[in-house]
Scaffold this active site. Sequence first.
Site, PDB file in Angstrom:
ATOM      1  N   LYS A 188      21.863 -24.832  24.261  1.00  0.00           N
ATOM      2  CA  LYS A 188      20.838 -24.905  23.225  1.00  0.00           C
ATOM      3  C   LYS A 188      21.420 -24.869  21.805  1.00  0.00           C
ATOM      4  O   LYS A 188      22.588 -24.573  21.622  1.00  0.00           O
ATOM      5  CB  LYS A 188      19.845 -23.747  23.399  1.00  0.00           C
ATOM      6  CG  LYS A 188      19.057 -23.815  24.715  1.00  0.00           C
ATOM      7  CD  LYS A 188      18.172 -25.031  24.753  1.00  0.00           C
ATOM      8  CE  LYS A 188      17.138 -25.009  25.860  1.00  0.00           C
ATOM      9  NZ  LYS A 188      17.665 -25.029  27.212  1.00  0.00           N
TER      10      LYS A 188
HETATM   11  C1  LIG Z   1      11.721 -27.564  27.850  1.00  0.00           C
HETATM   12  C2  LIG Z   1      12.289 -26.312  28.441  1.00  0.00           C
HETATM   13  N1  LIG Z   1      11.451 -25.356  28.863  1.00  0.00           N
HETATM   14  C3  LIG Z   1      11.903 -24.206  29.380  1.00  0.00           C
HETATM   15  C4  LIG Z   1      13.248 -23.955  29.521  1.00  0.00           C
HETATM   16  C5  LIG Z   1      13.679 -22.688  30.161  1.00  0.00           C
HETATM   17  O1  LIG Z   1      14.562 -21.921  29.418  1.00  0.00           O
HETATM   18  P1  LIG Z   1      15.592 -20.947  30.151  1.00  0.00           P
HETATM   19  O2  LIG Z   1      16.614 -21.794  30.837  1.00  0.00           O
HETATM   20  O3  LIG Z   1      16.156 -20.147  29.021  1.00  0.00           O
HETATM   21  O4  LIG Z   1      14.822 -20.106  31.104  1.00  0.00           O
HETATM   22  C6  LIG Z   1      14.168 -24.909  29.081  1.00  0.00           C
HETATM   23  C7  LIG Z   1      15.602 -24.640  29.169  1.00  0.00           C
HETATM   24  O5  LIG Z   1      16.419 -25.295  29.671  1.00  0.00           O
HETATM   25  C8  LIG Z   1      13.692 -26.132  28.545  1.00  0.00           C
HETATM   26  O6  LIG Z   1      14.522 -27.104  28.168  1.00  0.00           O
END
Ligand SMILES: Cc1ncc(COP(=O)(O)O)c(C=O)c1O
Length: 375
Positions: free
Chosen positions: A185
């Site tokens: 990210k």
């Molecule tokens: C659009 C979207 N939603 C939710 C997430 C979930 O985040 P995390 O991987 O921190 O749980 C991500 C992460 O990759 C994402 O790109």
Amino acid sequence: MADEPIPLAKPVLGEAEERAVIEVLRSGQLSLGPKLGEFERLFAERLGVPHASAVSSGTAGLHLALRAVGVGPGDEVITSPFSFVASANAIIYCGATPVFADIDPVTLNLDPAAAEAAITPRTKAILPVHIFGYPADMPAFERIAQQHGLAIVEDACEALGARHADGVAVGARGNPAVFGFYANKQLTTGEGGMVTLGDPAMKERIDSERNQGRAPDMGWLDHDRLGFNYRLSDIACALGVAQLGRLDEMLAARAHVATLYREALASIDGLTLPCEDLDGNSRGWFVFVVQLPAGVDRNAVISQLASVGIQSKPYLPAIHLSGFYRERFAHRDGEYPHCERVADHSLALPFFPEMGERQTSRVSRALSRILARFG
Ligand SMILES: Cc1ncc(COP(=O)(O)O)c(C=O)c1O
């Protein structure tokens, strides 16, 4: 000498991060210490939003934000099928049903008109996703939500640094909005997330539920509601604070890499590049995803790029066509044609702040050579 491999993503970590983490290790307070509040405060200030709650992942943040707006068993939540699967999964964690609606073929975000058409008496909320860092049309979703009495939760996991046309940062409109800090990210804490929001009562609920349902004034083993362990450690929060210190620089570097790619890839026939900023919206660059021309074998492109040391991947698959969603909700091909066409052709290229022109042109030359073979 063979060219160096180019990975898909790479975080920027330096001495500031090392110092921050070591300081926490030496303090002995590894969780629920001072770095938690500091990271939340600085993040909220940076976005210009009243409150922020740090959580263990973007997924955990989505779960708590949906609970905070009252999504529960039997409800429906309208969302995008063109997203990382976590945005729909979080709806299912609440006992609710994700109802998909098609995307806008240019911005690749949930189409407000399609979302409105999917409203039923069971609809409780809309969950737009700012996909690939491009702002979803929040003024339209806010109008629809107000007219139909619905809540909004924004998935801003990919959109740190993005801005709406009215100048408001994505995630700062007051609706609960969720950011993710996984290693690819714009800002990383390894794993982690943040819920930004306007309502102090909602923050109190989220802070309690991330910590096993404990209110701030309660003892360690006192719990007045169901909660989870969705805490973000002080080690991770310290990393986050250090990353915030270099965020402007990292965002500018990402935007520069995107410009280099645009120039280098402009001459490739039939290749669709990420949409330019439209109507005053501004993307927070997260990934550089192109859509391959029709008839090109994407897997062959990926393996030929890999053979010259360049990582790429299909990104993103349509959520409703993944095994679990097909089986559980009887989804089938053809339901969301824009999403499916984009999902079938999209390819993420290497993209990270420290990429230089030598690397972007190496990627574009390789892609151009490979695509010419399909001509
Ligand atoms: C659009 C979207 N939603 C939710 C997430 C979930 O985040 P995390 O991987 O921190 O749980 C991500 C992460 O990759 C994402 O790109």
